[in-house]
Design a protein around this motif. Structure first.
Motif, PDB file in Angstrom:
ATOM      1  N   GLY A 155     -51.965  62.128 113.035  1.00 31.29           N
ATOM      2  CA  GLY A 155     -50.742  61.517 112.535  1.00 31.29           C
ATOM      3  C   GLY A 155     -50.691  60.015 112.694  1.00 31.29           C
ATOM      4  O   GLY A 155     -49.695  59.381 112.311  1.00 31.29           O
ATOM      5  N   THR A 156     -51.749  59.401 113.252  1.00 34.17           N
ATOM      6  CA  THR A 156     -51.778  57.952 113.427  1.00 34.17           C
ATOM      7  C   THR A 156     -51.622  57.244 112.080  1.00 34.17           C
ATOM      8  O   THR A 156     -52.355  57.539 111.139  1.00 34.17           O
ATOM      9  CB  THR A 156     -53.103  57.512 114.076  1.00 34.17           C
ATOM     10  OG1 THR A 156     -53.185  58.050 115.395  1.00 34.17           O
ATOM     11  CG2 THR A 156     -53.195  56.000 114.148  1.00 34.17           C
ATOM     12  N   PRO A 157     -50.665  56.307 111.959  1.00 37.17           N
ATOM     13  CA  PRO A 157     -50.505  55.578 110.690  1.00 37.17           C
ATOM     14  C   PRO A 157     -51.701  54.649 110.447  1.00 37.17           C
ATOM     15  O   PRO A 157     -52.122  53.905 111.335  1.00 37.17           O
ATOM     16  CB  PRO A 157     -49.220  54.770 110.889  1.00 37.17           C
ATOM     17  CG  PRO A 157     -48.537  55.388 112.066  1.00 37.17           C
ATOM     18  CD  PRO A 157     -49.623  55.934 112.937  1.00 37.17           C
ATOM     19  N   LEU A 158     -52.228  54.710 109.244  1.00 34.64           N
ATOM     20  CA  LEU A 158     -53.304  53.830 108.806  1.00 34.64           C
ATOM     21  C   LEU A 158     -52.906  53.211 107.478  1.00 34.64           C
ATOM     22  O   LEU A 158     -51.931  53.609 106.851  1.00 34.64           O
ATOM     23  CB  LEU A 158     -54.619  54.608 108.655  1.00 34.64           C
ATOM     24  CG  LEU A 158     -55.143  55.359 109.871  1.00 34.64           C
ATOM     25  CD1 LEU A 158     -56.366  56.187 109.489  1.00 34.64           C
ATOM     26  CD2 LEU A 158     -55.503  54.399 110.996  1.00 34.64           C
ATOM     27  N   LEU A 159     -53.678  52.251 107.039  1.00 32.39           N
ATOM     28  CA  LEU A 159     -53.491  51.628 105.732  1.00 32.39           C
ATOM     29  C   LEU A 159     -54.808  51.704 104.970  1.00 32.39           C
ATOM     30  O   LEU A 159     -55.866  51.432 105.545  1.00 32.39           O
ATOM     31  CB  LEU A 159     -53.059  50.168 105.879  1.00 32.39           C
ATOM     32  CG  LEU A 159     -51.690  49.916 106.526  1.00 32.39           C
ATOM     33  CD1 LEU A 159     -51.550  48.451 106.892  1.00 32.39           C
ATOM     34  CD2 LEU A 159     -50.576  50.331 105.589  1.00 32.39           C
ATOM     35  N   ARG A 160     -54.717  52.098 103.709  1.00 32.28           N
ATOM     36  CA  ARG A 160     -55.918  52.073 102.888  1.00 32.28           C
ATOM     37  C   ARG A 160     -55.681  51.170 101.692  1.00 32.28           C
ATOM     38  O   ARG A 160     -54.562  51.076 101.169  1.00 32.28           O
ATOM     39  CB  ARG A 160     -56.300  53.467 102.420  1.00 32.28           C
ATOM     40  CG  ARG A 160     -55.474  54.019 101.282  1.00 32.28           C
ATOM     41  CD  ARG A 160     -56.235  55.111 100.567  1.00 32.28           C
ATOM     42  NE  ARG A 160     -55.372  55.859  99.676  1.00 32.28           N
ATOM     43  CZ  ARG A 160     -55.782  56.908  98.975  1.00 32.28           C
ATOM     44  NH1 ARG A 160     -57.018  57.323  99.064  1.00 32.28           N
ATOM     45  NH2 ARG A 160     -54.951  57.553  98.179  1.00 32.28           N
ATOM     46  N   SER A 195     -50.155  56.021 124.470  1.00 31.79           N
ATOM     47  CA  SER A 195     -48.743  56.229 124.784  1.00 31.79           C
ATOM     48  C   SER A 195     -48.328  57.655 124.450  1.00 31.79           C
ATOM     49  O   SER A 195     -48.563  58.137 123.341  1.00 31.79           O
ATOM     50  CB  SER A 195     -47.881  55.238 123.999  1.00 31.79           C
ATOM     51  OG  SER A 195     -46.520  55.604 124.041  1.00 31.79           O
ATOM     52  N   GLU A 196     -47.691  58.340 125.393  1.00 28.20           N
ATOM     53  CA  GLU A 196     -47.211  59.694 125.152  1.00 28.20           C
ATOM     54  C   GLU A 196     -46.093  59.714 124.118  1.00 28.20           C
ATOM     55  O   GLU A 196     -46.001  60.627 123.304  1.00 28.20           O
ATOM     56  CB  GLU A 196     -46.715  60.307 126.464  1.00 28.20           C
ATOM     57  CG  GLU A 196     -47.824  60.665 127.433  1.00 28.20           C
ATOM     58  CD  GLU A 196     -48.764  61.724 126.857  1.00 28.20           C
ATOM     59  OE1 GLU A 196     -48.279  62.636 126.169  1.00 28.20           O
ATOM     60  OE2 GLU A 196     -49.982  61.617 127.090  1.00 28.20           O
ATOM     61  N   ALA A 197     -45.237  58.681 124.148  1.00 28.34           N
ATOM     62  CA  ALA A 197     -44.155  58.610 123.171  1.00 28.34           C
ATOM     63  C   ALA A 197     -44.710  58.439 121.764  1.00 28.34           C
ATOM     64  O   ALA A 197     -44.240  59.059 120.806  1.00 28.34           O
ATOM     65  CB  ALA A 197     -43.218  57.455 123.518  1.00 28.34           C
ATOM     66  N   ALA A 198     -45.741  57.605 121.636  1.00 29.25           N
ATOM     67  CA  ALA A 198     -46.356  57.390 120.323  1.00 29.25           C
ATOM     68  C   ALA A 198     -47.051  58.653 119.850  1.00 29.25           C
ATOM     69  O   ALA A 198     -47.044  58.962 118.652  1.00 29.25           O
ATOM     70  CB  ALA A 198     -47.343  56.234 120.402  1.00 29.25           C
ATOM     71  N   ASN A 249     -53.166  50.268 120.042  1.00 24.05           N
ATOM     72  CA  ASN A 249     -52.756  50.237 121.448  1.00 24.05           C
ATOM     73  C   ASN A 249     -51.875  51.434 121.811  1.00 24.05           C
ATOM     74  O   ASN A 249     -51.877  51.900 122.952  1.00 24.05           O
ATOM     75  CB  ASN A 249     -51.999  48.938 121.749  1.00 24.05           C
ATOM     76  CG  ASN A 249     -52.888  47.709 121.636  1.00 24.05           C
ATOM     77  OD1 ASN A 249     -54.104  47.806 121.831  1.00 24.05           O
ATOM     78  ND2 ASN A 249     -52.300  46.571 121.299  1.00 24.05           N
ATOM     79  N   ASP A 250     -51.143  51.945 120.823  1.00 29.52           N
ATOM     80  CA  ASP A 250     -50.244  53.075 121.077  1.00 29.52           C
ATOM     81  C   ASP A 250     -50.977  54.399 121.254  1.00 29.52           C
ATOM     82  O   ASP A 250     -50.342  55.418 121.547  1.00 29.52           O
ATOM     83  CB  ASP A 250     -49.243  53.224 119.924  1.00 29.52           C
ATOM     84  CG  ASP A 250     -48.139  52.173 119.980  1.00 29.52           C
ATOM     85  OD1 ASP A 250     -47.979  51.549 121.050  1.00 29.52           O
ATOM     86  OD2 ASP A 250     -47.454  51.968 118.960  1.00 29.52           O
ATOM     87  N   GLN A 251     -52.288  54.431 121.082  1.00 26.94           N
ATOM     88  CA  GLN A 251     -53.040  55.673 121.224  1.00 26.94           C
ATOM     89  C   GLN A 251     -52.946  56.245 122.634  1.00 26.94           C
ATOM     90  O   GLN A 251     -53.139  57.445 122.845  1.00 26.94           O
ATOM     91  CB  GLN A 251     -54.519  55.456 120.859  1.00 26.94           C
ATOM     92  CG  GLN A 251     -54.763  55.052 119.415  1.00 26.94           C
ATOM     93  CD  GLN A 251     -54.311  56.121 118.443  1.00 26.94           C
ATOM     94  OE1 GLN A 251     -54.718  57.276 118.518  1.00 26.94           O
ATOM     95  NE2 GLN A 251     -53.450  55.746 117.512  1.00 26.94           N
TER      96      GLN A 251
END
Length: 773
Positions: A282-287, A338-341, A334-336
């Motif tokens: 679910g990590t947001p990426l940009l293509r 983080s439990e909240a992220a 960096n949010d990888q």
């Protein structure tokens, strides 16, 4: 002169039909002065081989901008013309099949005054304003119309947009003072300032790249998108810049970052994605797509591409994107940790995850998902285990094992030790996995002692399917079952372990599950348009799952319960194009499949999760195999063979095995992964894969359109023109020729897991099962 070629195309592929009827009239705009114009005439109905045909002539009366297309309407609203696009030229004739009889009956209750009106329009994309459709011809009518097509004058906003579009196609008329207009010979270097023409004006820009003498790639000021611009007339360079380029071109520097061959400049907080990054689901990426950034969400990745979820206002879909086309922002990276992220990221794909899980619900849910509904098998016997059970690995003696603390103990036999882990078989025949460093010092000493013994039972222990050595292929096979009335015919076939079921993947985007002995169709899926034609199908070696692979790159996996009922487990978009081959690991947990996009993918059967990909083939992947140890993946397109190490995550061997990857030249890899058979014209070449050496050639009398090895790794079955051949690869000779049809290329063939049955299509609408003994 009558153009037979053009008219023949229209007669064969174009038909007039209707979709949803629009009740609101089409909003058409009067053609602008610089648009193309046409005259339509001579509306008529003619008799043709395929029925009545509507025809009318057209000719271009004014040259101008825009690409015209045919449009139609009735008194009920706008209609659609379906089929291949009609190319409208300077003049010609439009011919369409008359499909009005059914429309008259439905819409006018038999009223013969039903009519339809044809005309030409030009679509203008909303690049500089609202866009719209412009009427660029008169109209012609078939039947009776109570209304006539109308158009309106363009409004002020539409006129401004048209004028901007006109200016965008022409370079500015003059250049700024102190500048010269560009030519193909104008010297340019990256970093040099220039001006570019844009909608009648000059805008400052900087040179990014000079790909050719005709074009330059430049970044316009106040923009993050690089444009490719024609040098001649469309750029302007100051005299000072030209002098500096000639005297010292190295003084210009360029400080921008893009993706490889990308057109969008990266922000300071953007980093190109790397395959080594371990990302949360679910990590947001940009293509980068169409010179813009598009939001996508990470699902999984392999060594080549990334599987992402694309969400938009209409629907969500899963796509494969090359790693080099993706970026991630620093804060997201960096949010990888983080439990909240982690919870927030998971929400991005939660709906997609729920959809996958819902596919394994009730029969009704499976039907709505377009899957193969299995409720019809309620009373069928359970799926039997393989008649030739996997060979039991050589086990160590039964002993007591304990952990470091001595609190936990177990009586078990040693199966093997591998990658810092030990595998132990309990009395209930369940195998457990324990890290070696968790065992007691006594147990670790025992493992060290037996590992040094030359005949250790822990060296390369694998569960190998039965060799089928008791099956004789000396005598002609005899037909035992025929399944007929298969509309559009079979495209793939498979036999379940235990010879209970016959699975048929069909060309009409459907599949059938049959009783192998009687040929009775137990379940017929109906159309599965979301998958397309079912090009591959199979059962996992333990018989617990059934798999279908479609033309659109989607796999459907079904669980087989102990009662024989099949339940949809999931739909997985593993490939981007048509699936062409399928192989399973001995434990049935992994699959290795190939596609028409020249890529083979290794994935988890129970989740569809991608693990690795093998690409770089010249043609579609014709054969795949997972070796008995599960450690190597083998794939070929008929020209090149590649071996991929699962542990090392890389291709460890690659060599040429054929002259080309031509269609029709089948290939097969033996179950033990040691031999390859590949078609070469009428011949079959045999290769020893362990030595990467060609063994010999078996001569034939025609092209072999399909191939499959028997489980004994020695005999090969192939399909020709209405025949099934059986070959002895050890003696290098043809053993049998079995006629199954007439004037029909057998493009699919399968051997049962125990080697006792062979199945293939028999003609365009049936499948035959033959007994080897």
């Amino acid at each position: 002169m009558f153009d037979f070629r053009r008219s023949a195309v229209f007669l064969l592929v174009l038909s007039l039909c209707f979709g949803a009827i629009a009740v609101q009239a089409e909003d058409l705009i009067d053609a602008h002065d610089d648009m193309v114009r046409y005259k339509l005439s001579n509306m008529r109905v003619t008799k043709g081989i395929t029925g009545d045909q509507i025809a009318f002539d057209y000719r271009r009366t004014r040259e101008g901008s825009g690409r015209a297309r045919i449009a139609a309407r009735t008194d009920h609203g706008e209609s659609r013309i379906l089929g291949m696009p009609i190319t409208i030229e300077a003049s010609g004739t439009i011919r369409l099949r008359d499909m009005f009889s059914r429309t008259r009956e439905i819409m006018n209750r038999g009223n013969d005054d039903f009519g339809i009106e044809f005309y030409f329009v030009v679509d203008v994309a909303p690049g500089f304003g609202p866009g719209g459709r412009f009427l660029v011809s008169n109209s012609v009518v078939h039947g009776k119309m109570n209304t006539k097509v109308q158009s309106r004058p363009p409004n002020a906003e539409e006129l401004r947009a048209l004028e901007m579009e006109r200016k965008s196609k022409l370079p500015p008329e003059s250049v700024p003072s102190g500048y010269v207009r560009g030519t193909d010979d104008t010297p340019l270097v990256p970093g040099a300032p220039i001006m570019i023409g844009s909608i009648g004006e000059w805008k400052p820009a900087v040179v990014v790249e000079t790909p050719s003498s005709q074009f330059v790639r430049a970044l316009v000021a106040d923009s993050n998108t690089i444009r490719t611009i024609q040098r001649k007339d469309w750029i302007a360079v100051s005299n000072d810049t030209l002098s500096q380029i000639k005297s010292n071109p190295s003084q210009f520097t360029l400080d921008i970052r893009t993706l490889p061959k990308g057109n969008v400049v990266l922000d300071d907080d953007m980093q190109p994605l790397e395959s080594a990054m371990g990302l949360l689901k679910g990590t947001p990426l940009l293509r980068e797509k169409n010179s813009k950034w598009e939001d996508v969400y990470f699902i999984s990745s392999d060594n080549i591409s990334v599987r992402v979820l694309v969400r938009n206002s209409r629907d969500s879909k899963v796509e494969f994107v090359p790693v080099k086309k993706l970026v991630i922002r620093d804060r997201t990276l960096n949010d990888q940790k983080s439990e909240a992220a982690k919870e927030s990221f998971a929400a991005n794909v939660a709906e997609y995850e729920r959809k996958l899980k819902s596919m394994s619900g009730t029969g009704g849910a499976m039907a709505s998902a377009g899957g193969l509904a299995m409720d019809a098998v309620k009373d069928s016997p359970a799926v039997s285990p393989p008649s030739s059970a996997p060979a039991t690995p050589k086990l160590g003696p039964k002993r007591q094992w304990s952990d470091q603390s001595g609190k936990f103990k177990i009586d078990a036999r040693l199966v093997k030790q591998e990658d810092g882990k030990v595998f132990l078989r309990r009395d209930d025949q369940r195998t457990i996995e324990v890290p070696v460093n968790k065992l007691s010092e006594k147990d670790q000493a025992y493992l060290s002692e037996i590992a040094s013994v030359e005949e250790s039972p822990f060296n390369n222990v694998v569960d190998v399917p039965g060799a089928g050595g008791d099956v004789s292929y000396a005598e002609m096979m005899r037909p035992v079952t025929t399944v007929g009335d298969l509309r559009w015919g079979a495209k793939s076939v498979a036999i379940s372990p235990g010879n209970r079921f016959l699975l048929i993947g069909r060309k009409a985007a459907s599949a059938s599950l049959c009783d192998l002995k009687t040929g009775e169709i137990l379940v017929d899926s109906g159309r599965m348009d979301h998958m397309g034609d079912i090009g591959v199908c199979g059962f996992t070696p333990d018989g617990k799952r059934m798999v279908l692979g479609g033309y659109k790159g989607i796999f459907e996996v079904y669980k087989a319960s102990e009662t024989g009922k099949l339940e949809l487990e999931g739909q997985y978009p593993v490939h981007e194009k048509e699936i062409t081959s399928l192989a399973f690991s001995p434990d049935g947990l992994h699959a290795f499949s190939g596609d028409a996009a020249k890529v083979a993918r290794y994935w988890k059967v129970q989740s569809g999760e991608l693990i690795a990909s093998v690409d770089g083939f010249d043609g579609k992947v014709k054969a795949t195999r997972i070796t008995p140890s599960g450690k190597q993946l083998i794939a070929t397109d008929g020209k090149t063979l590649k071996a991929f190490s699962v542990d090392e995550s890389k291709v460890i061997a690659e060599f040429q095995v054929g002259r080309s990857h031509a269609s029709g030249q089948a290939a097969a890899i033996s179950p033990d992964g040691r031999m390859l058979a590949v078609g070469d014209g009428y011949k079959i070449d045999l290769w020893d894969l362990s030595k990467q050496q060609k063994l010999s050639t078996m001569e034939g009398s025609e092209i072999n359109w399909s191939m499959a090895f028997a489980p004994d790794n020695r005999h090969l079955v192939s399909g020709g023109n209405g025949v099934i051949y059986v070959w002895d690869c050890e003696r290098r000779m043809k053993l049998q020729t079995n006629t199954v049809g007439k004037s029909f290329y057998v493009q699919a063939v399968a051997v049962s897991p125990d080697g006792t049955h062979v199945t293939s299509p028999a003609d365009h609408s049936s499948v035959v099962v033959m007994s080897v003994q």
